[in-house]
Scaffold this active site. Structure first.
Site, mmCIF file in Angstrom:
data_model
loop_
_atom_site.group_PDB
_atom_site.id
_atom_site.type_symbol
_atom_site.label_atom_id
_atom_site.label_comp_id
_atom_site.label_asym_id
_atom_site.label_seq_id
_atom_site.Cartn_x
_atom_site.Cartn_y
_atom_site.Cartn_z
ATOM 1 N N GLU A 78 0.540 -1.458 0.056
ATOM 2 C CA GLU A 78 0.022 -0.272 0.443
ATOM 3 C C GLU A 78 0.686 1.077 0.167
ATOM 4 O OE1 GLU A 78 -2.350 0.779 4.150
ATOM 5 O OE2 GLU A 78 -1.301 -1.085 4.406
ATOM 6 N N CYS A 110 -3.396 -4.244 4.716
ATOM 7 C CA CYS A 110 -2.154 -4.788 5.479
ATOM 8 C C CYS A 110 -3.201 -5.931 5.164
ATOM 9 C CB CYS A 110 -2.422 -4.494 6.760
ATOM 10 S SG CYS A 110 -1.584 -3.181 7.022
ATOM 11 N N HIS A 232 -2.078 -10.500 11.846
ATOM 12 C CA HIS A 232 -1.510 -8.941 11.437
ATOM 13 C C HIS A 232 -0.892 -7.758 12.523
ATOM 14 C CE1 HIS A 232 -1.120 -5.360 9.484
ATOM 15 N NE2 HIS A 232 -1.704 -4.631 10.415
HETATM 16 N N1 COA Z 1 2.019 2.521 30.709
HETATM 17 C C1 COA Z 1 1.065 1.802 30.671
HETATM 18 N N2 COA Z 1 -0.110 1.337 28.902
HETATM 19 C C2 COA Z 1 -0.470 2.967 28.639
HETATM 20 C C3 COA Z 1 0.059 3.691 28.763
HETATM 21 C C4 COA Z 1 1.133 4.106 30.145
HETATM 22 N N3 COA Z 1 1.689 4.974 31.167
HETATM 23 N N4 COA Z 1 -0.323 5.037 29.211
HETATM 24 C C5 COA Z 1 -1.193 4.638 28.016
HETATM 25 N N5 COA Z 1 -1.464 3.177 28.103
HETATM 26 C C6 COA Z 1 -1.820 2.224 27.200
HETATM 27 C C7 COA Z 1 -3.479 2.566 27.261
HETATM 28 O O1 COA Z 1 -4.002 2.171 28.189
HETATM 29 C C8 COA Z 1 -4.157 1.796 25.512
HETATM 30 O O2 COA Z 1 -3.731 0.870 26.231
HETATM 31 P P1 COA Z 1 -5.323 -0.269 25.236
HETATM 32 O O3 COA Z 1 -5.354 0.420 24.180
HETATM 33 O O4 COA Z 1 -5.271 -1.793 25.829
HETATM 34 O O5 COA Z 1 -6.131 0.965 26.233
HETATM 35 C C9 COA Z 1 -2.522 1.965 25.189
HETATM 36 O O6 COA Z 1 -1.742 2.285 25.850
HETATM 37 C C10 COA Z 1 -2.488 3.582 23.902
HETATM 38 O O7 COA Z 1 -2.809 4.097 24.797
HETATM 39 P P2 COA Z 1 -3.691 5.338 23.749
HETATM 40 O O8 COA Z 1 -4.762 6.954 24.593
HETATM 41 O O9 COA Z 1 -5.056 4.388 23.476
HETATM 42 O O10 COA Z 1 -3.322 6.201 22.113
HETATM 43 P P3 COA Z 1 -3.758 6.705 21.149
HETATM 44 O O11 COA Z 1 -4.768 7.873 21.668
HETATM 45 O O12 COA Z 1 -1.966 7.907 20.979
HETATM 46 O O13 COA Z 1 -3.645 5.535 19.598
HETATM 47 C C11 COA Z 1 -3.854 4.001 18.955
HETATM 48 C C12 COA Z 1 -3.031 4.579 20.177
HETATM 49 C C13 COA Z 1 -3.075 3.101 18.892
HETATM 50 C C14 COA Z 1 -5.182 4.361 18.592
HETATM 51 C C15 COA Z 1 -2.887 4.942 17.393
HETATM 52 O O14 COA Z 1 -1.402 5.200 17.711
HETATM 53 C C16 COA Z 1 -3.295 4.902 16.166
HETATM 54 O O15 COA Z 1 -4.409 5.173 15.483
HETATM 55 N N6 COA Z 1 -2.069 3.793 15.356
HETATM 56 C C17 COA Z 1 -2.881 3.335 13.969
HETATM 57 C C18 COA Z 1 -3.306 2.056 14.629
HETATM 58 C C19 COA Z 1 -3.760 1.579 12.792
HETATM 59 O O16 COA Z 1 -2.695 1.838 12.141
HETATM 60 N N7 COA Z 1 -5.069 1.045 12.670
HETATM 61 C C20 COA Z 1 -4.491 0.370 11.156
HETATM 62 C C21 COA Z 1 -4.174 -0.559 11.143
HETATM 63 S S1 COA Z 1 -4.940 -2.132 11.804
#
Ligand code: COA
Length: 385
Positions: A78, A110, A232
């Site tokens: 992609e 993906c 994945h």
């Molecule tokens: N210690 C441990 N864990 C922690 C933490 C800390 N200090 N602070 C946050 N976390 C955890 C959160 O609880 C969360 O866990 P959970 O998902 O099990 O609830 C995780 O870390 C991520 O935190 P979050 O606040 O949700 O992160 P974010 O809002 O910055 O976004 C994603 C995370 C994954 C949504 C973001 O990186 C994203 O959109 N990535 C792209 C995903 C993708 O490509 N999807 C399409 C293909 S499948």
């Protein structure tokens, strides 16, 4: 006739950064990235690398005699470099493959390496002497200072699909599932992905459960029939969300073995990040190198591509698989050079992207066997070093 993966290899870029460094630069707790997301390092892409160079680097690690027999090359990506010409044609040239070959590209986020694998099974079923080379190559870009930045990465996995395979014999039952959804997409004018990350997490788990349960209904198999379930991995925590969505409170020996083998699947991904199309297959390599799986046992694979499409299928691990999964991939990673976040940002912004301008890159810092030296008269220029 058994058909499946006969050989596998993996390549990534020569540079990486530490998640601790990214956390410090972005003012986040490092445990959010290392535990919450589940990543330790991320591959950094210099302007001298793209899907062609990464794909060639993975494929050149396959045995030369097998490459000579390839009759079809499919690049699943992609991160295409041209709306028209298949990137595999550049790779075919760099690898010196036979001219009597068909070369195409597949796309569906993906997921498309799995589509390529299923198409390849069909080709081999019709003509058992044919060998299909699949290269899943991508550069995951969400943008600097975005929530998705921590889930970037880059690399390629190359696989040979043939009759009487030595790694994984793919079983006949597979369950694909598709719905028109906007959880992640990249319009033609965009260099970085648009993503609704939380929504994507939900769709992923939902598609996994739907396809797994249907597979179970069709085959009558249960968790006890699997040595490992692999996923994945856009980031390693995503695989955990999928597996825990199925296992719930099950702490039996069978469930614990699946949890332990998921960790083995995650090992390589933690070091490079998101390979998009290649992530599931990097996970397979990682499982085979680090997991508790024996020849004759069944591995379940969940492939997911946003937009969205999922597929659950299975394969039987073959005797002698260890000789067909390339050099020790962890050793390959130890030669990489660590870069600062400042340097990563400079390299990120220096990629060719949508630019039509003539440019000559300095390739002196890139030790890779294949490099992109620049662009002239709208044509990408590659070199074998
Ligand atoms: N210690 C441990 N864990 C922690 C933490 C800390 N200090 N602070 C946050 N976390 C955890 C959160 O609880 C969360 O866990 P959970 O998902 O099990 O609830 C995780 O870390 C991520 O935190 P979050 O606040 O949700 O992160 P974010 O809002 O910055 O976004 C994603 C995370 C994954 C949504 C973001 O990186 C994203 O959109 N990535 C792209 C995903 C993708 O490509 N999807 C399409 C293909 S499948």
């Amino acid at each position: 006739m058994r058909i499946g993966i006969d050989e596998m290899a993996f390549a990534t870029t020569p540079f990486y950064f530490e998640m601790d460094d990214l956390a410090a630069a972005r003012g986040e707790d490092p445990n959010k990235y290392k535990i919450g997301i589940g990543q330790d390092r991320q591959a950094v892409v210099p302007p001298t690398q793209d899907i062609v160079t990464l794909g060639a680097q993975a494929a050149v690690k396959l045995s030369a005699t097998a490459l000579k027999r390839v009759s079809t090359l499919i690049v699943a990506t992609e991160s295409g470099i041209d709306h028209s010409k298949a990137s595999g044609i550049y790779i075919k040239h760099l690898l010196g493959l036979n001219d009597y070959i068909r070369v195409v590209e597949t796309k569906e986020a993906c997921y498309s390496a799995t589509a390529a694998l299923q198409f390849a099974r069909g080709i081999v079923a019709l003509n058992p002497q044919e060998v299909v080379l699949i290269i899943a190559a991508d550069i995951a870009r969400y943008g600097l200072n975005t929530p998705g930045e921590v889930t970037q990465g880059a690399g390629a996995v190359a696989m040979l699909i043939s009759a009487d395979p030595h790694v994984l014999a793919v079983e006949p039952v597979s369950v694909p599932y598709t719905q028109d959804l906007m959880d992640f997409w990249r319009p033609l004018y965009a260099e970085n992905a648009h993503v609704d990350g939380k929504y994507s997490n939900q769709v992923y788990v939902d598609f996994f459960l739907k396809t797994y349960h249907r597979y179970q209904q069709i085959t009558g198999r249960t968790l006890a029939d699997f040595a490992a379930l692999i996923f994945h991995l856009p980031y390693t925590k995503m695989g955990k969300k999928g597996l825990e969505g199925l296992l719930g409170d099950d702490h039996s020996n069978i469930a614990q073995r699946l949890r332990s083998n998921l960790q083995a699947e995650q090992t390589l991904s933690r070091q490079v990040g998101n390979l998009y199309t290649g992530s599931l297959y990097l996970g397979l390599l990682s499982l085979l190198q680090n997991g508790d799986v024996q020849p004759g046992e069944r591995i379940g694979l969940f492939s997911y591509g946003s937009g969205a499409e999922g597929e659950f299928y299975s394969g039987i691990l073959q005797p002698g698989y260890r000789d067909r999964i390339g050099e020790d991939q962890l050793t390959a990673l130890t030669g990489r050079q660590r870069v600062s976040i400042e340097e990563y940002e400079r390299l990120f912004n220096g990629q060719l992207g949508m630019s039509a301008a003539d440019i000559e890159f300095d390739v002196s810092n890139d030790p890779s066997p294949f490099v992109l030296t620049g662009q002239k008269n709208f044509k990408r220029l590659y070199r074998i070093q």
